[in-house]
Design a protein around this motif. Structure first.
Motif, short mmCIF file in Angstrom:
data_model
loop_
_atom_site.label_atom_id
_atom_site.label_comp_id
_atom_site.label_asym_id
_atom_site.label_seq_id
_atom_site.Cartn_x
_atom_site.Cartn_y
_atom_site.Cartn_z
N HIS A 114 0.84 -1.20 0.00
CA HIS A 114 0.00 0.00 0.00
C HIS A 114 0.88 1.26 0.00
CE1 HIS A 114 -3.59 2.35 0.63
NE2 HIS A 114 -3.01 2.97 1.64
N HIS A 115 1.91 1.27 0.82
CA HIS A 115 2.83 2.41 0.86
C HIS A 115 3.49 2.62 -0.50
CE1 HIS A 115 6.63 4.36 2.81
NE2 HIS A 115 5.92 5.24 2.16
N LEU A 116 3.93 1.53 -1.12
CA LEU A 116 4.57 1.61 -2.44
C LEU A 116 3.60 2.16 -3.48
CD1 LEU A 116 6.98 1.12 -4.29
CD2 LEU A 116 6.23 -1.26 -4.50
N HIS A 117 2.38 1.64 -3.49
CA HIS A 117 1.39 2.13 -4.45
C HIS A 117 1.09 3.61 -4.24
CE1 HIS A 117 -0.40 -2.10 -5.43
NE2 HIS A 117 0.81 -1.93 -5.89
N ASP A 118 0.97 4.03 -2.99
CA ASP A 118 0.72 5.44 -2.70
C ASP A 118 1.85 6.33 -3.22
OD1 ASP A 118 -1.70 4.87 -1.48
OD2 ASP A 118 -0.95 5.15 0.57
N ALA A 119 3.08 5.91 -2.97
CA ALA A 119 4.24 6.70 -3.41
C ALA A 119 4.32 6.76 -4.93
CB ALA A 119 5.52 6.11 -2.82
N MET A 120 4.10 5.63 -5.58
CA MET A 120 4.14 5.60 -7.05
C MET A 120 3.01 6.46 -7.63
SD MET A 120 5.09 1.58 -7.54
CE MET A 120 4.89 1.57 -9.30
N GLY A 121 1.83 6.36 -7.03
CA GLY A 121 0.70 7.15 -7.50
C GLY A 121 0.94 8.64 -7.34
N ALA A 122 1.55 9.02 -6.22
CA ALA A 122 1.85 10.44 -5.99
C ALA A 122 2.82 10.96 -7.04
CB ALA A 122 2.42 10.64 -4.59
N LEU A 123 3.82 10.17 -7.38
CA LEU A 123 4.78 10.59 -8.40
C LEU A 123 4.09 10.72 -9.76
CD1 LEU A 123 7.57 11.34 -9.41
CD2 LEU A 123 8.09 8.89 -9.58
N GLN A 124 3.25 9.77 -10.10
CA GLN A 124 2.54 9.82 -11.38
C GLN A 124 1.63 11.05 -11.43
OE1 GLN A 124 -0.11 6.53 -12.29
NE2 GLN A 124 0.49 6.68 -14.43
N THR A 125 0.89 11.30 -10.36
CA THR A 125 -0.02 12.45 -10.32
C THR A 125 0.75 13.76 -10.45
OG1 THR A 125 -1.63 11.26 -8.98
CG2 THR A 125 -1.71 13.66 -8.89
N GLU A 126 1.84 13.89 -9.73
CA GLU A 126 2.62 15.13 -9.81
C GLU A 126 3.29 15.29 -11.17
OE1 GLU A 126 4.55 16.85 -6.59
OE2 GLU A 126 3.32 15.81 -5.09
N THR A 127 3.65 14.19 -11.80
CA THR A 127 4.22 14.26 -13.16
C THR A 127 3.19 14.81 -14.13
OG1 THR A 127 5.73 12.43 -12.70
CG2 THR A 127 5.28 12.92 -15.02
N ILE A 128 1.96 14.32 -14.04
CA ILE A 128 0.90 14.81 -14.92
C ILE A 128 0.60 16.29 -14.63
CG2 ILE A 128 -1.55 14.55 -15.55
CD1 ILE A 128 0.40 12.33 -16.61
N GLU A 129 0.59 16.67 -13.37
CA GLU A 129 0.37 18.08 -13.03
C GLU A 129 1.49 18.95 -13.60
OE1 GLU A 129 -0.06 18.04 -8.76
OE2 GLU A 129 -2.09 17.20 -8.89
N HIS A 130 2.71 18.42 -13.59
CA HIS A 130 3.85 19.15 -14.17
C HIS A 130 3.67 19.32 -15.68
CE1 HIS A 130 7.92 20.46 -14.91
NE2 HIS A 130 8.17 19.39 -15.64
N VAL A 131 3.20 18.28 -16.34
CA VAL A 131 2.95 18.35 -17.78
C VAL A 131 1.93 19.46 -18.08
CG1 VAL A 131 1.84 17.12 -19.72
CG2 VAL A 131 3.62 15.99 -18.35
N PHE A 132 0.84 19.49 -17.31
CA PHE A 132 -0.17 20.53 -17.54
C PHE A 132 0.37 21.93 -17.23
CE2 PHE A 132 -3.21 16.99 -17.56
CZ PHE A 132 -3.95 17.34 -18.68
N ALA A 133 1.22 22.05 -16.23
CA ALA A 133 1.82 23.35 -15.93
C ALA A 133 2.69 23.82 -17.10
CB ALA A 133 2.63 23.28 -14.64
N MET A 134 3.45 22.91 -17.68
CA MET A 134 4.29 23.28 -18.83
C MET A 134 3.43 23.66 -20.03
SD MET A 134 7.71 20.92 -18.80
CE MET A 134 6.88 19.39 -19.13
#
Length: 114
Positions: free
Chosen positions: A69-89
């Motif tokens: 669960h901890h691993l999935h949460d961390a991976m999901g957070a990175l994926q979400t922030e990556t997508i947010e970064h793409v939209f910011a760019m």
């Protein structure tokens, strides 16, 4: 989404950014790099927890489940922030640049799925 290096190179080398755009994108990338490093550290920590839980368990019990669960949460957070970064760019780009950027993102997402 693909390699951060290839996306960085494409944005800076192929999109003919104005000096203002280049400065804005660079600032976004620096901020995201710090956050990405933190989240990657969280993923490494979750992997260590999972390795320990596997070593200490005979079956998939609560300790293993918590580590997963901890691993999935961390991976999901990175994926979400990556997508947010793409939209910011994307917000910094002109419509023509955005079309080329979106094509690169789409290629990266669909080539990984194949």
């Amino acid at each position: 989404i693909g390699s951060a290096q290839s996306l960085h190179a494409m944005v800076h080398e192929e999109l003919s950014l104005s000096p203002e755009q280049d400065q804005q994108i660079e600032s976004l990338e620096q901020t995201f790099a710090v956050r990405r490093k933190t989240l990657e550290g969280e993923i490494r920590e979750a992997n260590r927890e999972l390795a320990s839980a596997i070593r200490n368990s005979e079956t998939t019990g609560p300790e293993v489940a918590a580590a997963i669960h901890h691993l999935h949460d961390a991976m999901g957070a990175l994926q979400t922030e990556t997508i947010e970064h793409v939209f910011a760019m994307r917000k910094v780009l002109t419509p023509e640049q955005r079309t080329r950027f979106d094509e690169k993102i789409s290629q990266a997402l669909t080539s990984e799925a194949e």
